[in-house]
Design a protein around this motif. Structure first.
Motif, PDB file in Angstrom:
ATOM      1  N   SER A 129      11.375   4.554   2.205  1.00 33.74           N
ATOM      2  CA  SER A 129      10.149   4.121   1.546  1.00 33.74           C
ATOM      3  C   SER A 129       9.256   5.305   1.213  1.00 33.74           C
ATOM      4  O   SER A 129       8.710   5.407   0.102  1.00 33.74           O
ATOM      5  CB  SER A 129       9.392   3.134   2.447  1.00 33.74           C
ATOM      6  OG  SER A 129       8.195   2.707   1.819  1.00 33.74           O
ATOM      7  N   PHE A 130       9.083   6.221   2.152  1.00 36.89           N
ATOM      8  CA  PHE A 130       8.249   7.400   1.911  1.00 36.89           C
ATOM      9  C   PHE A 130       8.842   8.264   0.806  1.00 36.89           C
ATOM     10  O   PHE A 130       8.118   8.834  -0.015  1.00 36.89           O
ATOM     11  CB  PHE A 130       8.113   8.231   3.187  1.00 36.89           C
ATOM     12  CG  PHE A 130       7.402   7.533   4.317  1.00 36.89           C
ATOM     13  CD1 PHE A 130       6.695   6.361   4.120  1.00 36.89           C
ATOM     14  CD2 PHE A 130       7.452   8.050   5.600  1.00 36.89           C
ATOM     15  CE1 PHE A 130       6.041   5.725   5.162  1.00 36.89           C
ATOM     16  CE2 PHE A 130       6.803   7.427   6.653  1.00 36.89           C
ATOM     17  CZ  PHE A 130       6.099   6.257   6.441  1.00 36.89           C
TER      18      PHE A 130
ATOM     19  N   ALA B 216      -2.368   8.962   6.962  1.00 36.35           N
ATOM     20  CA  ALA B 216      -2.782   8.992   8.369  1.00 36.35           C
ATOM     21  C   ALA B 216      -2.552   7.630   9.016  1.00 36.35           C
ATOM     22  O   ALA B 216      -2.834   6.583   8.423  1.00 36.35           O
ATOM     23  CB  ALA B 216      -4.246   9.390   8.473  1.00 36.35           C
ATOM     24  N   GLY B 217      -2.024   7.650  10.229  1.00 35.69           N
ATOM     25  CA  GLY B 217      -1.818   6.415  10.978  1.00 35.69           C
ATOM     26  C   GLY B 217      -0.401   5.884  10.929  1.00 35.69           C
ATOM     27  O   GLY B 217      -0.064   4.948  11.660  1.00 35.69           O
ATOM     28  N   LEU B 218       0.431   6.454  10.057  1.00 32.51           N
ATOM     29  CA  LEU B 218       1.831   6.040   9.984  1.00 32.51           C
ATOM     30  C   LEU B 218       2.676   7.025  10.778  1.00 32.51           C
ATOM     31  O   LEU B 218       2.744   8.202  10.436  1.00 32.51           O
ATOM     32  CB  LEU B 218       2.301   5.996   8.526  1.00 32.51           C
ATOM     33  CG  LEU B 218       1.642   4.920   7.649  1.00 32.51           C
ATOM     34  CD1 LEU B 218       2.138   5.033   6.217  1.00 32.51           C
ATOM     35  CD2 LEU B 218       1.930   3.525   8.188  1.00 32.51           C
ATOM     36  N   ASP B 219       3.327   6.538  11.814  1.00 27.83           N
ATOM     37  CA  ASP B 219       4.041   7.427  12.730  1.00 27.83           C
ATOM     38  C   ASP B 219       5.536   7.513  12.458  1.00 27.83           C
ATOM     39  O   ASP B 219       6.254   8.180  13.195  1.00 27.83           O
ATOM     40  CB  ASP B 219       3.815   6.963  14.177  1.00 27.83           C
ATOM     41  CG  ASP B 219       2.357   7.061  14.589  1.00 27.83           C
ATOM     42  OD1 ASP B 219       1.674   7.970  14.090  1.00 27.83           O
ATOM     43  OD2 ASP B 219       1.906   6.228  15.386  1.00 27.83           O
ATOM     44  N   TRP B 220       6.012   6.835  11.429  1.00 22.62           N
ATOM     45  CA  TRP B 220       7.440   6.905  11.140  1.00 22.62           C
ATOM     46  C   TRP B 220       7.798   8.288  10.613  1.00 22.62           C
ATOM     47  O   TRP B 220       6.986   8.966   9.980  1.00 22.62           O
ATOM     48  CB  TRP B 220       7.823   5.863  10.093  1.00 22.62           C
ATOM     49  CG  TRP B 220       7.553   4.450  10.496  1.00 22.62           C
ATOM     50  CD1 TRP B 220       7.265   3.994  11.742  1.00 22.62           C
ATOM     51  CD2 TRP B 220       7.517   3.318   9.641  1.00 22.62           C
ATOM     52  NE1 TRP B 220       7.066   2.638  11.733  1.00 22.62           N
ATOM     53  CE2 TRP B 220       7.213   2.191  10.437  1.00 22.62           C
ATOM     54  CE3 TRP B 220       7.728   3.126   8.284  1.00 22.62           C
ATOM     55  CZ2 TRP B 220       7.116   0.912   9.922  1.00 22.62           C
ATOM     56  CZ3 TRP B 220       7.621   1.844   7.766  1.00 22.62           C
ATOM     57  CH2 TRP B 220       7.324   0.757   8.575  1.00 22.62           C
TER      58      TRP B 220
ATOM     59  N   TYR C 125      11.371  -1.613   1.083  1.00 24.66           N
ATOM     60  CA  TYR C 125      11.949  -1.051   2.308  1.00 24.66           C
ATOM     61  C   TYR C 125      10.900  -0.754   3.377  1.00 24.66           C
ATOM     62  O   TYR C 125      11.255  -0.337   4.482  1.00 24.66           O
ATOM     63  CB  TYR C 125      12.711   0.238   1.983  1.00 24.66           C
ATOM     64  CG  TYR C 125      13.980   0.022   1.207  1.00 24.66           C
ATOM     65  CD1 TYR C 125      15.136  -0.445   1.825  1.00 24.66           C
ATOM     66  CD2 TYR C 125      14.029   0.275  -0.160  1.00 24.66           C
ATOM     67  CE1 TYR C 125      16.304  -0.652   1.108  1.00 24.66           C
ATOM     68  CE2 TYR C 125      15.201   0.072  -0.892  1.00 24.66           C
ATOM     69  CZ  TYR C 125      16.326  -0.395  -0.251  1.00 24.66           C
ATOM     70  OH  TYR C 125      17.485  -0.601  -0.966  1.00 24.66           O
ATOM     71  N   PHE C 126       9.634  -0.956   3.069  1.00 25.97           N
ATOM     72  CA  PHE C 126       8.562  -0.561   3.982  1.00 25.97           C
ATOM     73  C   PHE C 126       8.330  -1.566   5.112  1.00 25.97           C
ATOM     74  O   PHE C 126       8.260  -1.213   6.283  1.00 25.97           O
ATOM     75  CB  PHE C 126       7.272  -0.350   3.191  1.00 25.97           C
ATOM     76  CG  PHE C 126       6.128   0.184   4.001  1.00 25.97           C
ATOM     77  CD1 PHE C 126       6.246   1.355   4.736  1.00 25.97           C
ATOM     78  CD2 PHE C 126       4.909  -0.486   4.021  1.00 25.97           C
ATOM     79  CE1 PHE C 126       5.189   1.845   5.474  1.00 25.97           C
ATOM     80  CE2 PHE C 126       3.850  -0.002   4.766  1.00 25.97           C
ATOM     81  CZ  PHE C 126       3.978   1.167   5.489  1.00 25.97           C
ATOM     82  N   LYS C 127       8.219  -2.829   4.758  1.00 27.66           N
ATOM     83  CA  LYS C 127       7.977  -3.882   5.746  1.00 27.66           C
ATOM     84  C   LYS C 127       8.336  -5.221   5.118  1.00 27.66           C
ATOM     85  O   LYS C 127       8.522  -5.304   3.889  1.00 27.66           O
ATOM     86  CB  LYS C 127       6.523  -3.871   6.217  1.00 27.66           C
ATOM     87  CG  LYS C 127       5.504  -4.143   5.118  1.00 27.66           C
ATOM     88  CD  LYS C 127       4.081  -4.072   5.672  1.00 27.66           C
ATOM     89  CE  LYS C 127       3.054  -4.311   4.575  1.00 27.66           C
ATOM     90  NZ  LYS C 127       1.668  -4.232   5.093  1.00 27.66           N
TER      91      LYS C 127
ATOM     92  N   GLY D 296       0.813  -1.207   0.000  1.00 31.98           N
ATOM     93  CA  GLY D 296       0.000   0.000   0.000  1.00 31.98           C
ATOM     94  C   GLY D 296       0.839   1.246   0.000  1.00 31.98           C
ATOM     95  O   GLY D 296       2.019   1.233   0.317  1.00 31.98           O
ATOM     96  N   LYS D 297       0.228   2.356  -0.370  1.00 38.55           N
ATOM     97  CA  LYS D 297       0.928   3.628  -0.410  1.00 38.55           C
ATOM     98  C   LYS D 297       1.079   4.192   0.996  1.00 38.55           C
ATOM     99  O   LYS D 297       0.146   4.191   1.773  1.00 38.55           O
ATOM    100  CB  LYS D 297       0.179   4.623  -1.293  1.00 38.55           C
ATOM    101  CG  LYS D 297       0.256   4.274  -2.787  1.00 38.55           C
ATOM    102  CD  LYS D 297      -0.468   5.321  -3.599  1.00 38.55           C
ATOM    103  CE  LYS D 297      -0.252   5.101  -5.092  1.00 38.55           C
ATOM    104  NZ  LYS D 297      -0.667   3.802  -5.556  1.00 38.55           N
TER     105      LYS D 297
END
Length: 245
Positions: free
Chosen positions: A158-159, A148-152, A45-47, A3-4
């Protein structure tokens, strides 16, 4: 794949070199290919990869990328050879490798290879330092923010890859609408972001991560990323020449 992690206000197969005297359709195809590959890197690189992602990568045809550059080709070969021998334990093995290196559960000489710009550009290797502030400012300037919901922190690799995908698709839409200045803006923003916020610290990150990674697959991912960043710098320069022309 995956997912994005970032959103914007506003999957292509294979790399495409920018053709000489390119048409608008040619340029937009290159921009879509860029966006798609950046999204693939973001997912890596995200998970840890799911079994579905692993199977999809094993079946993917990356032959169009074979001649990108030597380090990219070497990385693709590493990934393909590892996946060719996948078994019921592959997903777990990759998850452990990912977590040890990219999630920071393992260290080399007291240093972790978490993929944040701040960690590799600040004196003490800390998060939320100047590197983070610079990336946050770049996102804000282009009206892009994390989902929303991603606290990194925003300076996670990745972002940043997803940010590049957004800019690429914005440039494509601008060309579709005949907005040459808009396309130039997005491409210039891409070039500056790649140079200042991604390529500037990736070599140090990859060097440390390679000491922590045990699988050929993720070592290949590092090589593919390095090779793609090199390619993309050349591609964006060519795109700018074509669009301005």
């Amino acid at each position: 794949m995956g997912g994005k992690a970032v959103g914007s206000r506003a999957g292509s197969k294979g790399a495409k070199a920018v053709p000489s005297a390119a048409t608008c359709a040619d340029l937009r195809a290159v921009l879509e290919a860029r966006a798609s590959f950046y999204e693939t890197l973001a997912s890596l690189y995200f998970k840890p990869l799911t079994q579905e992602q692993i199977d999809a990568m094993a079946a993917a045809d990356f032959s169009a990328y074979a001649d990108v550059n030597d380090v990219f080709a070497e990385g693709l070969n590493d990934m393909a050879r590892y996946l060719r021998h996948r078994n019921s334990g592959t997903r777990q093995e990759l998850a452990v490798d990912f977590t040890g290196a990219f999630a920071g559960t393992s260290a080399y000489e007291g240093k972790t290879a978490v993929p944040y710009k701040s960690v590799f550009t600040s004196d003490k290797g800390l998060m939320y330092q100047e590197g983070y502030q610079e990336v946050f400012a770049a996102f804000k300037h282009e009206a892009v923010k994390r989902r929303a919901g991603l606290d990194w922190p925003d300076d996670h690799l990745s972002f940043m890859c997803q940010f590049m995908a957004i800019l690429s698709r914005r440039a494509s839409r601008a060309l579709e609408q005949g907005d040459v200045s808009g396309a130039v803006h997005d491409l210039e923003a891409s070039r500056e972001f790649l140079e200042r916020h991604m390529a500037s610290w990736f070599t140090d990150f990859a060097s440390l991560a390679s000491r922590l990674l045990s699988t050929r697959f993720y070592r290949g991912v590092l090589k593919v990323t390095e090779g793609f960043f090199k390619l993309d710098g050349e591609t964006v320069a060519d795109l700018l020449d074509e669009v301005r022309g």
